[in-house]
Design an enzyme around this catalytic site. Sequence first.
Site, PDB file in Angstrom:
ATOM      1  N   ASP A   1     -25.661  85.585  46.294  1.00  0.00           N
ATOM      2  CA  ASP A   1     -26.106  86.475  47.351  1.00  0.00           C
ATOM      3  C   ASP A   1     -26.635  85.726  48.567  1.00  0.00           C
ATOM      4  O   ASP A   1     -26.811  84.512  48.534  1.00  0.00           O
ATOM      5  CB  ASP A   1     -27.234  87.365  46.831  1.00  0.00           C
ATOM      6  CG  ASP A   1     -28.547  86.618  46.709  1.00  0.00           C
ATOM      7  OD1 ASP A   1     -29.561  87.152  47.193  1.00  0.00           O
ATOM      8  OD2 ASP A   1     -28.588  85.513  46.135  1.00  0.00           O
TER       9      ASP A   1
ATOM     10  N   LYS B   1     -20.285  71.571  44.665  1.00  0.00           N
ATOM     11  CA  LYS B   1     -20.123  71.201  46.072  1.00  0.00           C
ATOM     12  C   LYS B   1     -20.103  69.682  46.198  1.00  0.00           C
ATOM     13  O   LYS B   1     -20.978  69.005  45.663  1.00  0.00           O
ATOM     14  CB  LYS B   1     -21.255  71.777  46.927  1.00  0.00           C
ATOM     15  CG  LYS B   1     -21.177  73.267  47.109  1.00  0.00           C
ATOM     16  CD  LYS B   1     -22.221  73.724  48.109  1.00  0.00           C
ATOM     17  CE  LYS B   1     -22.095  75.200  48.391  1.00  0.00           C
ATOM     18  NZ  LYS B   1     -23.075  75.623  49.414  1.00  0.00           N
TER      19      LYS B   1
ATOM     20  N   ASP C   1     -25.396  71.907  44.411  1.00  0.00           N
ATOM     21  CA  ASP C   1     -25.395  71.306  45.741  1.00  0.00           C
ATOM     22  C   ASP C   1     -26.485  70.240  45.804  1.00  0.00           C
ATOM     23  O   ASP C   1     -26.222  69.093  45.502  1.00  0.00           O
ATOM     24  CB  ASP C   1     -25.482  72.347  46.864  1.00  0.00           C
ATOM     25  CG  ASP C   1     -26.560  73.390  46.682  1.00  0.00           C
ATOM     26  OD1 ASP C   1     -27.480  73.213  45.872  1.00  0.00           O
ATOM     27  OD2 ASP C   1     -26.492  74.412  47.377  1.00  0.00           O
TER      28      ASP C   1
ATOM     29  N   THR D   1     -32.207  72.305  41.294  1.00  0.00           N
ATOM     30  CA  THR D   1     -32.330  73.364  40.282  1.00  0.00           C
ATOM     31  C   THR D   1     -31.770  72.901  38.944  1.00  0.00           C
ATOM     32  O   THR D   1     -32.401  73.087  37.895  1.00  0.00           O
ATOM     33  CB  THR D   1     -31.617  74.643  40.747  1.00  0.00           C
ATOM     34  OG1 THR D   1     -32.176  75.051  41.990  1.00  0.00           O
ATOM     35  CG2 THR D   1     -31.754  75.756  39.733  1.00  0.00           C
ATOM     36  N   LEU D   2     -30.596  72.287  38.956  1.00  0.00           N
ATOM     37  CA  LEU D   2     -29.977  71.841  37.707  1.00  0.00           C
ATOM     38  C   LEU D   2     -30.812  70.761  37.025  1.00  0.00           C
ATOM     39  O   LEU D   2     -31.022  70.806  35.813  1.00  0.00           O
ATOM     40  CB  LEU D   2     -28.556  71.346  37.976  1.00  0.00           C
ATOM     41  CG  LEU D   2     -27.617  71.314  36.788  1.00  0.00           C
ATOM     42  CD1 LEU D   2     -27.462  72.686  36.144  1.00  0.00           C
ATOM     43  CD2 LEU D   2     -26.254  70.783  37.190  1.00  0.00           C
TER      44      LEU D   2
ATOM     45  N   ARG E   1     -23.774  90.303  45.910  1.00  0.00           N
ATOM     46  CA  ARG E   1     -23.603  89.909  44.506  1.00  0.00           C
ATOM     47  C   ARG E   1     -22.447  90.670  43.846  1.00  0.00           C
ATOM     48  O   ARG E   1     -21.818  90.185  42.938  1.00  0.00           O
ATOM     49  CB  ARG E   1     -24.874  90.155  43.701  1.00  0.00           C
ATOM     50  CG  ARG E   1     -26.023  89.249  44.040  1.00  0.00           C
ATOM     51  CD  ARG E   1     -27.165  89.420  43.026  1.00  0.00           C
ATOM     52  NE  ARG E   1     -28.396  88.826  43.483  1.00  0.00           N
ATOM     53  CZ  ARG E   1     -28.711  87.553  43.364  1.00  0.00           C
ATOM     54  NH1 ARG E   1     -27.863  86.726  42.807  1.00  0.00           N
ATOM     55  NH2 ARG E   1     -29.874  87.098  43.793  1.00  0.00           N
TER      56      ARG E   1
END
Length: 185
Positions: free
Chosen positions: A166, A138, A110, A114-115, A172
């Site tokens: 989660d 996304k 998104d 993080t990536l 999860r």
Amino acid sequence: MTELTSDTQSGVEVIYSADMIATRLEGLAQEIIARGLERPLVVAVLKGSFVFAADLIRALHRSGLEPEVDFLTLSSYRKSRTSSGKVEILRDLDLGVDGRNVLLVDDVLDSGRTLVFAKDLISARGAKEILTCVLIDKKVPRAVNVHADFSAFEGGDEFVVGYGMDVAHRYRELPFVGRMMQKET
């Protein structure tokens, strides 16, 4: 087009059923294998991708690939539904990536923070090639310039749970990807 159903026990509306996910992962494994990665190292970004990564690794194995596997635990959400904007390493890799072909597996792309953080970290450690694979890409504005090399599904701007993902450490275990149903007023 996805036909939405709901799981009344969990209060979650199903977006991608367990069968849809299983079918898509077989095709995704073929797409990855077609890239011809030698000695691939699959790095699963935890915690959200653990179910996806496990199923993808088994699909890769059924297709003839024998990757090594490692895990990187990153967080930018903690118990919130929105990213803090800061990515933290909670658990680092055990295996070296120098000279390796790495398939970085994450749950949702998104904001992209993080990536990009994970790619930059692995690149700085000398990986030969880094390809990215996400369960859900996304189609939203990104905070950083990044795209997934492989994605199982496209999604919109909604918070998803299940299949390893989660909210506040819940949901999860669901075998599907879904969104929280609105409570009736």
